[in-house]
Design a protein around this motif. Structure first.
Motif, short mmCIF file in Angstrom:
data_model
loop_
_atom_site.label_atom_id
_atom_site.label_comp_id
_atom_site.label_asym_id
_atom_site.label_seq_id
_atom_site.Cartn_x
_atom_site.Cartn_y
_atom_site.Cartn_z
N GLN A 99 0.83 -1.21 0.00
CA GLN A 99 0.00 0.00 0.00
C GLN A 99 0.87 1.26 0.00
O GLN A 99 1.95 1.29 0.59
N SER A 121 0.68 5.71 -0.01
CA SER A 121 -0.06 6.95 -0.06
C SER A 121 0.75 7.93 -0.88
O SER A 121 1.89 8.27 -0.58
N ARG A 166 1.16 11.48 -2.92
CA ARG A 166 0.74 12.87 -3.15
C ARG A 166 0.93 13.18 -4.62
O ARG A 166 2.03 13.06 -5.16
N ASN A 220 -10.71 7.20 -3.26
CA ASN A 220 -9.48 7.07 -2.49
C ASN A 220 -8.53 8.25 -2.66
O ASN A 220 -7.39 8.20 -2.23
N TYR A 221 -9.03 9.30 -3.31
CA TYR A 221 -8.20 10.47 -3.59
C TYR A 221 -8.73 11.62 -2.75
O TYR A 221 -9.81 12.15 -3.01
N VAL A 243 -4.01 13.49 -2.05
CA VAL A 243 -3.28 12.27 -1.69
C VAL A 243 -4.10 11.06 -2.11
O VAL A 243 -5.28 10.95 -1.79
N GLY A 297 -4.72 7.06 -2.06
CA GLY A 297 -4.44 5.78 -1.42
C GLY A 297 -4.40 4.71 -2.48
O GLY A 297 -5.42 4.37 -3.07
N THR A 298 -3.23 4.16 -2.72
CA THR A 298 -3.10 3.23 -3.84
C THR A 298 -2.06 2.16 -3.48
O THR A 298 -1.85 1.87 -2.30
N HIS A 347 6.05 3.93 2.96
CA HIS A 347 4.83 3.78 2.16
C HIS A 347 4.23 5.11 1.74
O HIS A 347 3.12 5.14 1.23
N LYS A 348 4.96 6.19 1.97
CA LYS A 348 4.52 7.51 1.51
C LYS A 348 5.40 7.92 0.35
O LYS A 348 6.62 7.75 0.41
#
Ligand SMILES: [Zn+2]
Length: 289
Positions: free
Chosen positions: A167, A169, A171, A183-184, A188, A190-191, A254-255
């Motif tokens: 997963q 996140s 930007r 999810n946007y 940001v 979430g993908t 994960h960012k």
């Protein structure tokens, strides 16, 4: 309908099948990546081969390699039964902890993986005793799968369904495809890592297909990796897999933001160009004089 969060792309197709979802996004390399592979290959075909491609695709709504490049994904909606039957043809996974070298018996039982699919569909395409419709579909599959096998997440040896379970996140200013819009939030997304490679790395360049194709086509053909183990699609899958760790494709956190996308865009573009060059070679071999 239930579907994994923000899973997109080809592998996602298969993932959705695994998870029992009945419909979903039809992207891999996103349509743009696949179309680039088709467009660049078509520009470099010999005249006789190009004519044969045109003959096989006559009657298609978009009778070009770029026009049919995402057909294998669009089967999800066009022909769900056939999509389900072919969903494993979009990727190959090597067991975690193993070398990336492709082993058919282990990685592709019954030919049900992208390497086996390319080999089988090439045999059909080159067989002039086959019905035209069968060879047409083989051509459409090959255009798509040669693209897929060059996308590193489609030949992965991490234990996460080709990055679909990693997963992220992200930007980004690039809006997601409609199915994932929820999810946007506040810029940001979430993908997951698979979708980042399928959609965001190339999509955030903000170019249309002709613009992007012109830019990539102005470059000399990309360097081809020295022959690894195997030949053809098996070797291409091994390359994709090895790139993942050699180039540190998995981020430590994960960012991510545009920094990740910008860093890996040259590699993604190189894989698109290598796929296009090899697709042209395949079509010359199977359809040329
Ligand atoms: Zn695919």
């Amino acid at each position: 309908m239930r579907r994994p969060v923000a899973v997109s792309s080809v592998l996602a197709c298969s993932l959705a099948v695994l998870l029992g979802a009945a419909s979903g996004p039809a992207q891999a390399w996103s349509a743009l990546g696949h179309q680039l592979v088709g467009e660049l290959a078509q520009r470099h075909l010999a005249p006789a081969t190009r004519a044969e491609v045109a003959r096989l695709l006559a009657g298609e709504q978009r009778p070009t390699l770029a026009g049919v490049a995402d057909w294998a994904d669009r089967l999800r909606d066009l022909d769900p039964e056939r999509f389900k039957a072919t969903s494993r043809w979009h990727y190959v996974n090597t067991p975690p902890g193993q070398q990336c070298d492709y082993v058919a018996e282990r990685d592709c039982p019954d030919g049900q993986c992208v390497v086996g699919a390319i080999q089988a569909q090439r045999a059909i395409l080159a067989d002039t005793t086959q019905p035209l419709e069968t060879r047409r579909d083989a051509l459409k599959f090959i255009v798509h799968f040669v693209g897929d096998v060059h996308q590193p997440m489609h030949a992965n040896n991490h234990d996460d369904l080709g990055g679909n379970r990693f997963q992220v996140s992200l930007r980004t200013d690039l809006e997601p495809e409609a199915y994932a819009r929820r999810n946007y939030v506040d810029g940001v997304m979430g993908t997951n890592l698979h979708s980042v490679w399928d959609y965001y790395i190339l999509g955030t360049e903000g170019l249309s297909l002709p613009q992007y194709a012109d830019r990539l086509d102005a470059l000399p053909w990309p360097p081809m990796p020295a022959d690894g183990p195997g030949t053809g699609a098996a070797a291409w899958a091994g390359e994709s897999c090895r790139l993942i760790d050699a180039r540190d494709v998995y981020p430590p956190v994960h960012k991510m933001d545009a920094g990740y996308l910008d860093h890996f865009r040259p590699l993604a573009e190189q894989r698109v160009r290598q796929a296009a060059w090899r697709l042209a070679q395949v079509l010359e071999a199977d359809l040329g004089d």
